[in-house]
Design a protein around this motif. Structure first.
Motif, mmCIF file in Angstrom:
data_model
loop_
_atom_site.group_PDB
_atom_site.id
_atom_site.type_symbol
_atom_site.label_atom_id
_atom_site.label_comp_id
_atom_site.label_asym_id
_atom_site.label_seq_id
_atom_site.Cartn_x
_atom_site.Cartn_y
_atom_site.Cartn_z
ATOM 1 N N THR A 1 0.885 -1.178 -0.066
ATOM 2 C CA THR A 1 -0.119 0.121 -0.041
ATOM 3 C C THR A 1 1.159 1.356 0.140
ATOM 4 O OG1 THR A 1 -0.053 -0.117 2.471
ATOM 5 C CG2 THR A 1 -1.945 -1.136 1.287
ATOM 6 N N GLY A 2 0.360 2.408 -0.434
ATOM 7 C CA GLY A 2 0.996 3.437 -0.274
ATOM 8 C C GLY A 2 0.189 4.900 0.007
ATOM 9 N N GLU A 3 0.741 5.981 0.559
ATOM 10 C CA GLU A 3 0.074 7.042 0.410
ATOM 11 C C GLU A 3 0.526 8.195 0.041
ATOM 12 O OE1 GLU A 3 -2.313 5.925 4.776
ATOM 13 O OE2 GLU A 3 -1.590 7.872 4.530
ATOM 14 N N MET A 4 -0.069 9.576 -0.347
ATOM 15 C CA MET A 4 0.275 10.392 -1.087
ATOM 16 C C MET A 4 -0.409 11.594 -0.779
ATOM 17 S SD MET A 4 1.386 10.995 -5.019
ATOM 18 C CE MET A 4 -0.274 11.780 -5.572
ATOM 19 N N LEU A 5 0.010 12.758 -0.209
ATOM 20 C CA LEU A 5 -0.614 14.032 -0.294
ATOM 21 C C LEU A 5 -0.575 14.616 -1.920
ATOM 22 C CD1 LEU A 5 -2.121 16.162 1.274
ATOM 23 C CD2 LEU A 5 0.150 17.372 1.859
ATOM 24 N N VAL A 6 -1.748 15.226 -2.183
ATOM 25 C CA VAL A 6 -1.677 15.889 -3.528
ATOM 26 C C VAL A 6 -1.525 17.346 -3.336
ATOM 27 C CG1 VAL A 6 -2.986 16.502 -5.655
ATOM 28 C CG2 VAL A 6 -3.471 14.133 -4.439
ATOM 29 N N LEU B 1 -4.281 10.425 -0.875
ATOM 30 C CA LEU B 1 -4.688 9.280 -1.648
ATOM 31 C C LEU B 1 -4.071 7.957 -1.026
ATOM 32 C CD1 LEU B 1 -3.932 10.495 -5.389
ATOM 33 C CD2 LEU B 1 -6.220 10.329 -4.091
ATOM 34 N N ARG B 2 -4.918 7.107 -0.891
ATOM 35 C CA ARG B 2 -4.084 5.645 -0.721
ATOM 36 C C ARG B 2 -4.155 4.616 -1.708
ATOM 37 N NH1 ARG B 2 -5.893 3.198 4.930
ATOM 38 N NH2 ARG B 2 -4.308 4.802 5.494
ATOM 39 N N PHE B 3 -2.921 4.108 -2.173
ATOM 40 C CA PHE B 3 -2.843 3.093 -3.177
ATOM 41 C C PHE B 3 -2.885 1.544 -2.793
ATOM 42 C CE2 PHE B 3 -1.193 7.302 -4.498
ATOM 43 C CZ PHE B 3 -1.747 7.325 -5.859
ATOM 44 N N SER B 4 -3.417 0.846 -3.213
ATOM 45 C CA SER B 4 -3.402 -0.521 -2.979
ATOM 46 C C SER B 4 -3.067 -1.403 -4.067
ATOM 47 C CB SER B 4 -4.701 -1.140 -2.385
ATOM 48 O OG SER B 4 -5.169 -0.253 -1.267
ATOM 49 N N ILE C 1 -8.776 9.170 0.738
ATOM 50 C CA ILE C 1 -8.548 8.949 2.214
ATOM 51 C C ILE C 1 -9.643 10.322 2.898
ATOM 52 C CG2 ILE C 1 -7.676 8.669 4.311
ATOM 53 C CD1 ILE C 1 -5.091 8.023 3.029
ATOM 54 N N ASP C 2 -9.437 11.515 2.343
ATOM 55 C CA ASP C 2 -9.918 12.797 2.944
ATOM 56 C C ASP C 2 -9.479 13.771 2.053
ATOM 57 O OD1 ASP C 2 -9.351 14.198 6.122
ATOM 58 O OD2 ASP C 2 -10.661 14.808 4.419
ATOM 59 N N GLY C 3 -10.823 14.092 1.493
ATOM 60 C CA GLY C 3 -10.714 15.331 0.325
ATOM 61 C C GLY C 3 -10.285 16.406 1.016
ATOM 62 N N ASP C 4 -10.160 16.599 2.265
ATOM 63 C CA ASP C 4 -9.900 18.057 2.774
ATOM 64 C C ASP C 4 -8.192 18.016 3.280
ATOM 65 O OD1 ASP C 4 -12.274 19.302 2.571
ATOM 66 O OD2 ASP C 4 -12.943 18.498 4.041
ATOM 67 N N GLY C 5 -7.796 16.729 3.084
ATOM 68 C CA GLY C 5 -6.434 16.727 3.486
ATOM 69 C C GLY C 5 -5.999 16.718 4.896
ATOM 70 N N ASN C 6 -7.134 16.637 5.643
ATOM 71 C CA ASN C 6 -7.251 16.251 7.265
ATOM 72 C C ASN C 6 -7.150 15.015 7.446
ATOM 73 O OD1 ASN C 6 -7.213 19.164 7.546
ATOM 74 N ND2 ASN C 6 -9.291 19.064 6.959
ATOM 75 N N SER C 7 -6.864 14.964 8.585
ATOM 76 C CA SER C 7 -6.818 13.504 9.361
ATOM 77 C C SER C 7 -8.575 12.948 8.939
ATOM 78 C CB SER C 7 -6.486 13.276 10.711
ATOM 79 O OG SER C 7 -7.410 13.917 11.317
ATOM 80 N N GLY C 8 -8.682 11.590 8.860
ATOM 81 C CA GLY C 8 -10.228 11.282 8.388
ATOM 82 C C GLY C 8 -9.929 9.687 8.128
ATOM 83 N N GLY C 9 -11.004 9.261 7.774
ATOM 84 C CA GLY C 9 -11.349 7.905 7.496
ATOM 85 C C GLY C 9 -10.350 7.357 6.388
ATOM 86 N N ASP C 10 -10.245 5.972 6.293
ATOM 87 C CA ASP C 10 -9.284 5.159 5.506
ATOM 88 C C ASP C 10 -9.876 4.577 4.301
ATOM 89 O OD1 ASP C 10 -8.202 2.760 7.856
ATOM 90 O OD2 ASP C 10 -10.082 3.269 7.040
ATOM 91 N N THR C 11 -11.182 4.598 4.335
ATOM 92 C CA THR C 11 -11.754 3.577 3.207
ATOM 93 C C THR C 11 -12.589 4.644 2.411
ATOM 94 O OG1 THR C 11 -13.496 3.006 4.748
ATOM 95 C CG2 THR C 11 -11.590 1.490 4.297
ATOM 96 N N GLY C 12 -12.132 5.411 1.744
ATOM 97 C CA GLY C 12 -12.791 6.652 1.054
ATOM 98 C C GLY C 12 -13.327 6.049 -0.434
ATOM 99 N N GLU C 13 -13.830 7.128 -1.377
ATOM 100 C CA GLU C 13 -13.880 6.768 -2.531
ATOM 101 C C GLU C 13 -12.957 6.375 -3.329
ATOM 102 O OE1 GLU C 13 -16.477 9.233 -5.986
ATOM 103 O OE2 GLU C 13 -15.327 10.252 -4.364
ATOM 104 N N GLU C 14 -13.252 5.312 -4.285
ATOM 105 C CA GLU C 14 -12.254 4.949 -5.432
ATOM 106 C C GLU C 14 -12.178 5.919 -6.595
ATOM 107 O OE1 GLU C 14 -12.111 0.682 -5.711
ATOM 108 O OE2 GLU C 14 -11.705 0.769 -8.161
#
Ligand SMILES: CCCCCCCCCCCCCC(=O)SCCNC(=O)CCNC(=O)[C@H](O)C(C)(C)COP(=O)(O)OP(=O)(O)OC[C@H]1O[C@@H](n2cnc3c(N)ncnc32)[C@H](O)[C@@H]1OP(=O)(O)O
Length: 186
Positions: free
Chosen positions: A58-63, A117-120, A140-153
């Motif tokens: 898995t991976g994560e990235m801030l836009v 974004l979370r990549f799998s 993960i979180d459209g506002d870039g803040n901490s939030g849920g981890d199973t957002g929209e694909e």
């Protein structure tokens, strides 16, 4: 996800190298100046990848603001690069060096700047030197803040990677690198 990429039937299962990282461990950058994963790449993606179970990571990235394409939106090339990188890192679980031959990206939904974004991604299988990989990206979180981890694909990708001998493949280019590891024949 919509895709015209053809994954052949009868692939061999990919083998995880015996000393591969444990699930949850951070995947190391293969090059500190890599645009995708390098911590020292000034305008890079700074993808943070973790080993998963089996042949998955898995991976994560801030836009970031400088990833802009359309007004307030991620540039498509940035999302493509992120998929390329995370699938390339996935291949590292096998302990081989491979380069991208084909990258197929489904830009499923618009992605706004500031999104996280979370990549799998998982290796689907191999055929001789060919490695087939699939990935998806979730918001993960459209506002870039901490939030849920199973957002929209919001996107998906397939990659075909080809195993190469790094001492041959990078023989002529490595002198131009800002960083060249012995692994690449430096
Ligand atoms: C930057 C990399 C760093 C690496 C370190 C860690 C990575 C970490 C993350 C990095 C992330 C970023 C990663 C990056 O961004 S890597 C950078 C972007 N990619 C490249 O620069 C690659 C450029 N291309 C090449 O060097 C050659 O074309 C390669 C090496 C890919 C193949 O040339 P080669 O002469 O060696 O192989 P071959 O022709 O005998 O073909 C072998 C097999 O492959 C099949 N085939 C080939 N091409 C295609 C195609 N387009 N569609 C479908 N199939 C294709 C072919 O039919 C055959 O199949 P089969 O006959 O067995 O059935």
């Amino acid at each position: 996800m919509k895709s015209t990429f053809v994954v052949p039937d009868g692939l061999e299962p990919a083998q995880r190298r015996s000393d591969a990282l444990a699930p949850g461990d951070r995947m190391p950058s293969h090059n500190p100046m890599c645009f995708g994963c390098g911590p020292d790449a000034p305008n890079g993606l700074h993808l943070d990848a973790r080993a998963g179970e089996g042949m998955a990571i898995t991976g994560e990235m801030l836009v970031e603001p400088h990833f802009e394409g359309g007004p307030g939106m991620i540039h498509g090339g940035i999302l493509s690069s992120a998929f390329d990188e995370i699938m390339g890192m996935n291949v590292m679980l096998m302990g081989v060096t491979a380069v991208t031959a084909v990258l197929d990206v489904d830009f499923a939904k618009p992605i706004q700047l500031g999104s996280r974004l979370r990549f799998s991604t998982e290796i689907l299988g191999t055929q001789r030197r060919k490695i087939y990989v699939r990935a998806v990206a979730h918001l993960i979180d459209g506002d870039g803040n901490s939030g849920g981890d199973t957002g929209e694909e919001v996107g998906g990708a397939h990659g075909l990677f080809i195993i190469v001998d790094p001492s041959v493949h990078f023989r002529e280019s490595r002198a131009k690198s800002q960083f060249a590891s012995p692994e690449f024949g430096a």
